[in-house]
Design an enzyme around this catalytic site. Structure first.
Site, PDB file in Angstrom:
ATOM      1  N   HIS A  34       0.831  -1.218   0.000  1.00  0.00           N
ATOM      2  CA  HIS A  34       0.000   0.000   0.000  1.00  0.00           C
ATOM      3  C   HIS A  34       0.864   1.267   0.000  1.00  0.00           C
ATOM      4  CE1 HIS A  34      -4.158  -1.698   0.527  1.00  0.00           C
ATOM      5  NE2 HIS A  34      -3.412  -2.761   0.788  1.00  0.00           N
ATOM      6  N   ASP A  36       2.143   2.354  -2.992  1.00  0.00           N
ATOM      7  CA  ASP A  36       2.121   2.961  -4.335  1.00  0.00           C
ATOM      8  C   ASP A  36       1.243   4.201  -4.432  1.00  0.00           C
ATOM      9  OD1 ASP A  36      -0.210   1.372  -4.334  1.00  0.00           O
ATOM     10  OD2 ASP A  36       0.236   0.349  -6.241  1.00  0.00           O
ATOM     11  N   ALA A 125      -5.589 -15.535  -6.765  1.00  0.00           N
ATOM     12  CA  ALA A 125      -4.382 -15.760  -5.964  1.00  0.00           C
ATOM     13  C   ALA A 125      -3.643 -14.452  -5.681  1.00  0.00           C
ATOM     14  CB  ALA A 125      -3.470 -16.764  -6.647  1.00  0.00           C
ATOM     15  N   LEU A 127      -2.459 -12.390  -7.883  1.00  0.00           N
ATOM     16  CA  LEU A 127      -1.329 -12.237  -8.806  1.00  0.00           C
ATOM     17  C   LEU A 127      -1.640 -11.208  -9.892  1.00  0.00           C
ATOM     18  CD1 LEU A 127      -0.385 -16.013  -9.010  1.00  0.00           C
ATOM     19  CD2 LEU A 127       0.833 -14.225  -7.759  1.00  0.00           C
ATOM     20  N   SER A 128      -2.717 -10.480  -9.682  1.00  0.00           N
ATOM     21  CA  SER A 128      -3.099  -9.356 -10.540  1.00  0.00           C
ATOM     22  C   SER A 128      -3.433  -9.720 -11.977  1.00  0.00           C
ATOM     23  CB  SER A 128      -2.027  -8.268 -10.494  1.00  0.00           C
ATOM     24  OG  SER A 128      -2.655  -7.064 -10.812  1.00  0.00           O
ATOM     25  N   SER A 129      -4.418 -10.573 -12.117  1.00  0.00           N
ATOM     26  CA  SER A 129      -4.882 -10.882 -13.468  1.00  0.00           C
ATOM     27  C   SER A 129      -5.507  -9.640 -14.095  1.00  0.00           C
ATOM     28  CB  SER A 129      -5.891 -12.026 -13.443  1.00  0.00           C
ATOM     29  OG  SER A 129      -6.880 -11.762 -12.473  1.00  0.00           O
ATOM     30  N   GLU A 162      -8.366   0.846 -14.650  1.00  0.00           N
ATOM     31  CA  GLU A 162      -8.693   0.301 -13.322  1.00  0.00           C
ATOM     32  C   GLU A 162      -9.301   1.390 -12.425  1.00  0.00           C
ATOM     33  OE1 GLU A 162      -7.396  -3.101 -12.598  1.00  0.00           O
ATOM     34  OE2 GLU A 162      -8.866  -2.959 -10.994  1.00  0.00           O
ATOM     35  N   ASP A 174       0.747  -2.826  -9.915  1.00  0.00           N
ATOM     36  CA  ASP A 174       0.408  -4.004 -10.724  1.00  0.00           C
ATOM     37  C   ASP A 174       0.702  -3.779 -12.204  1.00  0.00           C
ATOM     38  OD1 ASP A 174      -0.575  -4.664  -8.236  1.00  0.00           O
ATOM     39  OD2 ASP A 174      -2.678  -4.474  -8.793  1.00  0.00           O
ATOM     40  N   TYR A 223     -10.194  -2.032   0.616  1.00  0.00           N
ATOM     41  CA  TYR A 223      -9.059  -1.403  -0.076  1.00  0.00           C
ATOM     42  C   TYR A 223      -9.309   0.099  -0.199  1.00  0.00           C
ATOM     43  CZ  TYR A 223      -5.410  -0.474  -3.486  1.00  0.00           C
ATOM     44  OH  TYR A 223      -4.307   0.028  -4.107  1.00  0.00           O
TER      45      TYR A 223
HETATM   46  C1  GLA Z   1      -3.307  -4.026  -4.923  1.00  0.00           C
HETATM   47  C2  GLA Z   1      -3.311  -2.758  -5.775  1.00  0.00           C
HETATM   48  C3  GLA Z   1      -1.916  -2.138  -5.852  1.00  0.00           C
HETATM   49  C4  GLA Z   1      -1.306  -1.965  -4.471  1.00  0.00           C
HETATM   50  C5  GLA Z   1      -1.449  -3.237  -3.648  1.00  0.00           C
HETATM   51  C6  GLA Z   1      -1.032  -3.056  -2.211  1.00  0.00           C
HETATM   52  O1  GLA Z   1      -2.557  -5.023  -5.545  1.00  0.00           O
HETATM   53  O2  GLA Z   1      -3.802  -3.037  -7.049  1.00  0.00           O
HETATM   54  O3  GLA Z   1      -1.963  -0.914  -6.550  1.00  0.00           O
HETATM   55  O4  GLA Z   1      -1.872  -0.862  -3.809  1.00  0.00           O
HETATM   56  O5  GLA Z   1      -2.779  -3.734  -3.642  1.00  0.00           O
HETATM   57  O6  GLA Z   1       0.313  -2.728  -2.116  1.00  0.00           O
END
Ligand code: GLA
Length: 381
Positions: A34, A36, A125, A127-129, A162, A174, A223
């Site tokens: 958190h 970024d 998971a 992993l940011s799909s 996003e 991500d 979030y």
């Molecule tokens: C998610 C968000 C990112 C970042 C992380 C936490 O993955 O998409 O931008 O804030 O949480 O570090």
């Protein structure tokens, strides 16, 4: 994921060949939790799994979206501004968000097309799909219309989609890692610039992901709540973003900040210091130090940012007491999802199975064990 297989699949679904095929990887958040959207720094790794997209233009005003995951085609009109989709078509918000973002970067928007997405990322998971599908879609739409902006613009298009279309106030981690990733390396991002660089992975270290398949029902809302709490803390501290406060300044200002906001701010400000410490330790080849910073990051999530869960804590505790593990932490937004461990040669399938068995004994379900390799960033195939 291989290009030939995707081309064959496209042929099967749409009865013709695609004009362009692209791919973008998922990512592991290495350290910088958190940080970024608070203007801080972060380290991530692109992995060798991701989302591939194939596109061919159409001239009849239709946009046909097909994902092998959903197994269905969603047909939308090319005319008019992209409209947010729900239900089974929700996933099309990622490519639609990219289309909606393009004019904001002075880029022209592809009209009609057939679109196919396929993924070899394990779902849910952490992993940011989402970043992977955004970047693969952006490269495909841009490539099909002969446009080739620089990598940073492609990353920003994904983030714009996003933030403004999907509606998640995420930072650039991500999309930045998916865009700038390099096999065998970590991506360092100074989010204030943004500025992107790569740092070699420590020799002999490997990643293990343990996916709990637990997800807090309110994860998106939580979030956004953390995002708001951080902004409120920055305001109370009279700075634009938390990156502008040092650990010492924060300590001196404690009395003037509401206690919950103070805890959130402390996590972020100290986490930015841990990222710096990690960069130095990586340069010095001090992998034990890197590992202890990863675990310290998790402890801070647990007590200060409160974005961990009993399941994630249990995995971290079990992993750090296993032989061969340098450090472990939750990876990504938190509130469920996955834990990442950085391990050496002493940790293998036998040890990973023991961790999963201990977890299953406590929680009644087995986490997935996913050994992960790094991989290259988003590209046209
Ligand atoms: C998610 C968000 C990112 C970042 C992380 C936490 O993955 O998409 O931008 O804030 O949480 O570090």
């Amino acid at each position: 994921m291989n290009k030939t297989a995707l081309v064959a699949q496209f042929q099967k679904v749409f009865g013709r060949a695609p004009e362009i095929v692209t791919r973008a990887p998922g990512r592991i958040e290495f350290i910088g939790n958190h940080t970024d959207y608070n203007g801080g720094t972060v380290l991530g790794a692109s992995i060798d799994r991701g989302v591939a997209v194939a596109v061919a233009r159409r001239t009849d005003g239709k946009r046909n979206f097909h994902s092998s995951y959903a197994g269905k085609t969603v047909s939308l009109p090319a005319a008019g501004a992209p409209m947010k989709q729900s239900g089974e078509a929700f996933w099309t918000n990622y490519p639609l968000g990219v289309l909606a973002a393009l004019p904001h970067f002075g880029l022209s928007v592809i009209e009609g097309f057939d679109y196919l997405a396929d993924s070899d990322l394990p779902a849910g998971a952490g992993l940011s799909s989402s970043a992977a599908i955004e970047l693969a879609s952006a490269l495909a739409f841009l490539g099909a219309t002969g446009q080739a902006p620089d990598r940073e613009t492609v990353v920003k298009i994904g983030k714009h989609a996003e933030n403004h279309f999907v509606g998640v106030p995420c930072g650039i981690l991500d999309q930045g890692v998916s865009g700038f990733g390099k096999a065998g390396h970590l991506v360092f991002i100074d989010c204030a610039g943004p500025r992107f660089a790569t740092v070699p992975m420590p020799a002999g270290a490997s990643f293990w992901i343990f996916n709990t398949h637990t997800k807090h029902a309110l994860v998106d809302g939580l979030y956004a709540a953390r995002h708001r709490e951080c902004m409120a803390a920055a305001q109370a501290l009279d700075v634009k973003l938390l990156v502008d406060v040092s650990v010492e300044e924060l300590r001196l200002a404690e009395a003037g900040v509401e206690p919950v906001a103070y805890k959130r701010a402390r996590h972020v400000v100290e986490e930015i210091e841990r990222v710096e410490g990690t960069v130095q330790a990586l340069k010095a080849g001090d992998i034990a130090k890197v590992g202890s910073l990863l675990t310290a990051s998790h402890r801070s999530s647990q007590s200060l940012f409160e974005n961990s869960t009993a399941e994630l804590d249990f995995l971290v505790d079990t992993l750090v007491s296993s032989s061969g593990v340098y450090g472990a932490r939750l990876t990504g937004g938190g509130f469920g999802g996955a834990v990442m461990a950085l391990a050496g040669a002493g940790f293998g399938t036998v040890q990973a199975e023991a961790v999963a068995a201990a977890y299953a004994a406590k929680f009644g379900a087995r986490p997935d064990i996913l050994p992960m390799n790094t991989g290259d960033g988003a590209a046209v195939l």
